[in-house]
Design a protein around this motif. Structure first.
Motif, short mmCIF file in Angstrom:
data_model
loop_
_atom_site.label_atom_id
_atom_site.label_comp_id
_atom_site.label_asym_id
_atom_site.label_seq_id
_atom_site.Cartn_x
_atom_site.Cartn_y
_atom_site.Cartn_z
N UNK A 158 38.53 42.00 -6.42
CA UNK A 158 39.33 41.75 -5.23
C UNK A 158 38.43 41.36 -4.08
N UNK A 159 38.94 40.50 -3.22
CA UNK A 159 38.15 40.08 -2.06
C UNK A 159 38.93 39.06 -1.26
N UNK A 160 38.25 38.51 -0.27
CA UNK A 160 38.84 37.49 0.60
C UNK A 160 38.10 36.19 0.29
N UNK A 161 38.73 35.27 -0.46
CA UNK A 161 38.00 34.13 -1.02
C UNK A 161 37.78 33.01 0.00
N UNK A 162 36.60 32.99 0.59
CA UNK A 162 36.32 31.99 1.63
C UNK A 162 36.41 30.58 1.08
N UNK A 163 36.07 30.41 -0.21
CA UNK A 163 36.12 29.07 -0.81
C UNK A 163 37.53 28.53 -0.94
N UNK A 164 38.51 29.42 -1.06
CA UNK A 164 39.92 28.99 -1.14
C UNK A 164 40.58 29.01 0.23
N UNK A 165 39.87 29.51 1.23
CA UNK A 165 40.43 29.66 2.57
C UNK A 165 40.72 31.11 2.84
N UNK B 167 42.61 41.03 -1.57
CA UNK B 167 43.58 40.84 -2.66
C UNK B 167 42.88 40.58 -4.00
N UNK B 168 43.61 40.79 -5.13
CA UNK B 168 43.01 40.51 -6.44
C UNK B 168 42.76 39.02 -6.65
N UNK B 169 41.67 38.72 -7.34
CA UNK B 169 41.33 37.33 -7.67
C UNK B 169 42.12 36.87 -8.89
N UNK B 170 42.28 35.55 -9.08
CA UNK B 170 42.86 35.06 -10.32
C UNK B 170 42.13 35.68 -11.51
N UNK B 171 42.89 36.10 -12.50
CA UNK B 171 42.31 36.79 -13.64
C UNK B 171 42.64 38.27 -13.66
N UNK B 172 42.96 38.81 -12.48
CA UNK B 172 43.19 40.25 -12.38
C UNK B 172 44.59 40.57 -11.87
N UNK B 173 45.32 41.38 -12.65
CA UNK B 173 46.56 41.99 -12.16
C UNK B 173 46.26 43.45 -11.91
N UNK B 174 46.32 43.86 -10.64
CA UNK B 174 46.04 45.25 -10.29
C UNK B 174 47.35 46.02 -10.15
#
Length: 637
Positions: A406-413, A424-431
């Motif tokens: 989980x994190x705040x993806x600067x590359x996606x905005x 929030x969870x990254x693609x690949x992870x359902x928490x």
């Protein structure tokens, strides 16, 4: 950016609607010798395997493939304030050094599938050694250089390495720490004896070599270079292991987290641009150690797979020479993104609260700071934001996952920040958050954080030679889920809040350490009848261990003498990394009627948190005694 401008929600929805298609697309960034028959094989392994049937080589993808297009670009910048040394290895240099060392390893009998243990300081040879193993299909296992002989011996026994790569010493601030005597003792303690050791002789301390077993690294490399010896990349299955990295186990026996080749490359390559927002050719700095997962993922592999430049820093955030060390490195090498532990910034803030040492350093290229390793407290994040004027991003992951959960993806905005949450969870992870019975809890309700199976590429497929232990430790508690052993909650916006561990692993300055392992050491002292170790909140390190000991009847020594001996004993057996400085003698420990020590309640008292009397307690008065003992040491709220 606001959430409406972020591509995160689209990316996550795309992954959720077609996980196989999502990772198939991500895998196009990797050069495969043979592509996968199946992107995901649900029947293989303990929960399925990624990129089944594919052949690849991690070293080729991290080094060789970049030589044609960016051969003269820096691959690794080594910066060592403790030795006053700097060195730049271009991709072309790195290819040569790795291929020669790989040939030396082959000449020492190392073949595909063999294990090689690295017990190394933060020098270029550590990265070169890992990549050389990857080149010939050997499985590396890096053990942090500060670990004591007993800890190293348990890892040697589990991995059964053919060769150990080491150096004569490490340097901790102003202190030279000879590694070779520690390694020699570990080998004498271990049942699995490595055939040979390759030793980098550092000028600060020369190691004596054991005849017939030890070889001089520089001499062997020089001989191979003179003979024109270089090893080619060996094809391996995507599902073959790249490395084993040991993490603390609740029983005190370390768990060998396995990382495979294919999924690992795909996941790390995806994160460099989409999560960390770094482009090929830019300078990325993970201020960690190669002995930890962050060093594996984001000093050695992630930046190189992406064609970026990685910083390898042998120094501290403060004291080498001062609390401006990080600003010098960022300015001098044009770092765009730094990833470090919150502890580092707490230390800098403590030494230089007004950031006076920042003056005069050009940080114009610097655009983001990422924090992980333990919970990033809002105070530290806000202080860093204020002095640096860049996004400061808390993110959460584990040795086992190998990349951010989980994190705040600067590359996606960037998404809106909520201080104290890694977003929030990254693609690949359902928490999901479950109660003790395995039922989902409503938003904002504490419970166990779990990840729905299957885990994405890059996460551990199993533990080294221990499928059953893997199932038992991670998959059996909540069937259909991977148990993170972290407690927390999801809020109504889907943000995750990680509040602490659910087991006996504590987080000291970003290093996960087992309280069970420390209790084992305390219990070995002849004066100790029983003991309990808890993690106590610490403003600098996140948590520090505190040991409660009950002395045997008739012990002649004064309690304070025993306490001093216990602190030394933990330092000797586990190492300074444990930061164990507090042993408290008490008359008895609080327990349930079934004899379970109430560590959780003791921790709440020590941290000054509200607590309720456990229903199953044997004698409630003991908790008052614990509170009193803590108050005498300036703890308990």
């Amino acid at each position: 950016m606001t959430s409406t401008q972020s591509r995160y929600h689209d990316a996550y929805a795309q992954w959720k609607s077609d996980p196989v298609g999502f990772w198939e697309e991500a895998a196009r960034e990797i050069d495969w010798i043979r592509p996968a028959d199946r992107i995901f094989d649900a029947e293989a392994g303990t929960y399925g395997r990624w990129f089944a049937g594919a052949l690849c080589n991690t070293c080729y993808n991290a080094v060789d493939r970049h030589v044609a297009t960016r051969g003269d670009q820096a691959a690794i910048i080594y910066d060592s304030p403790v030795t006053g040394t700097k060195r730049i290895l271009t991709y072309r240099d790195l290819q040569e050094e790795v291929a020669i060392l790989a040939a030396v390893l082959q000449d020492m009998g190392v073949a595909k599938g063999d294990r090689v243990v690295l017990y190394m300081p933060m020098i270029p040879e550590a990265s070169i050694g890992m990549l050389a193993c990857a080149r010939i299909g050997a499985v590396h296992s890096v053990v942090f250089g500060g670990f004591a002989p007993k800890e190293l011996a348990t890892r040697i026994d589990d991995a059964r390495p053919k060769v150990v790569l080491t150096a004569s010493c490490g340097i901790e601030g102003a202190r030279v720490l000879p590694y070779k005597p520690l390694l020699d003792e570990a080998i004498s303690l271990s049942a699995a004896k490595p055939e040979s050791c390759l030793v980098v002789q550092r000028p600060q301390c020369e190691a004596s070599l054991v005849e017939g077993r030890d070889r001089d690294w520089q001499e062997e490399v020089a001989k191979a270079r003179a003979a024109g010896r270089k090893a080619d990349c060996v094809p391996v299955a995507a599902t073959d292991p790249l490395y084993v990295l040991y993490t603390s186990g609740t029983t005190g026996k370390p768990k060998g987290v396995v990382r495979d080749n294919g999924g690992h490359m795909v996941a790390l390559k995806w994160t460099m641009r989409n999560f960390y927002g770094v482009e090929p050719g830019e300078v990325f700095w993970a201020a960690s150690d190669v002995g930890w997962v962050v060093g594996h993922s984001y000093i050695v592999y992630g930046p190189l797979l992406h064609g970026a430049t990685a910083i390898l820093y042998e120094g501290k955030p403060v004291g080498t020479p001062d609390a401006g060390a990080y600003w010098r490195v960022i300015a001098e090498h044009g770092v765009v993104t730094l990833f470090t532990a919150p502890t580092a910034f707490r230390a800098i803030k403590k030494e230089d609260p007004n950031a006076e040492l920042l003056e005069g350093h050009d940080l114009s290229r610097f655009r983001a700071l990422f924090l992980a390793g333990e919970r990033a407290d809002p105070d530290t994040i806000q202080w860093a934001e204020r002095i640096l004027d860049v996004p400061v991003i808390d993110h959460w992951w584990q040795t086992e996952t190998g990349w951010p959960v989980a994190g705040n993806p600067i590359g996606l905005g960037l998404l809106p920040v909520k201080y104290g949450s890694p977003t929030v969870p990254m693609p690949g992870y359902v928490l999901e958050v479950l109660d003790e019975g395995g039922k989902p809890v409503p938003p904002d309700t504490m419970g166990s954080i779990v990840i729905k199976l299957p885990l994405p590429p890059g996460c551990l497929p199993t533990l080294w030679n221990a499928d059953e232990r893997f199932r038992e430790a991670y998959l059996s508690v909540y069937p259909g889920y991977y148990s993170t052993s972290d407690a927390g909650y999801l809020d109504k916006d889907g943000y995750v809040w990680v509040m602490g561990r659910t087991d006996d692993i504590i987080n000291v300055a970003g290093h996960r350490l087992s309280t069970g392992g420390m209790e084992e050491v305390l219990a070995s002292h002849p004066a100790v009848a029983e003991c309990a170790v808890i993690g106590v909140k610490d403003s600098l390190k996140g948590e520090v261990p505190c040991g409660f000991v009950v002395l045997k009847a008739g012990v002649a020594k004064a309690p304070h003498e025993v306490e001093t001996e216990l602190v030394s004993l933990v330092r000797e057996k586990i190492g300074p990394v444990a930061a164990f400085k507090l042993a408290i003698t008490v008359g008895r420990l609080p327990k349930t009627r079934s004899g379970k020590i109430l560590r959780g309640t003791m921790k709440k008292i020590a941290d000054g948190e509200s607590w309720s009397m456990p229903a199953t307690i044997d004698d409630p008065v003991i908790l008052d005694e614990i509170g009193e003992a803590l108050k005498q040491r300036g703890l308990a709220g």
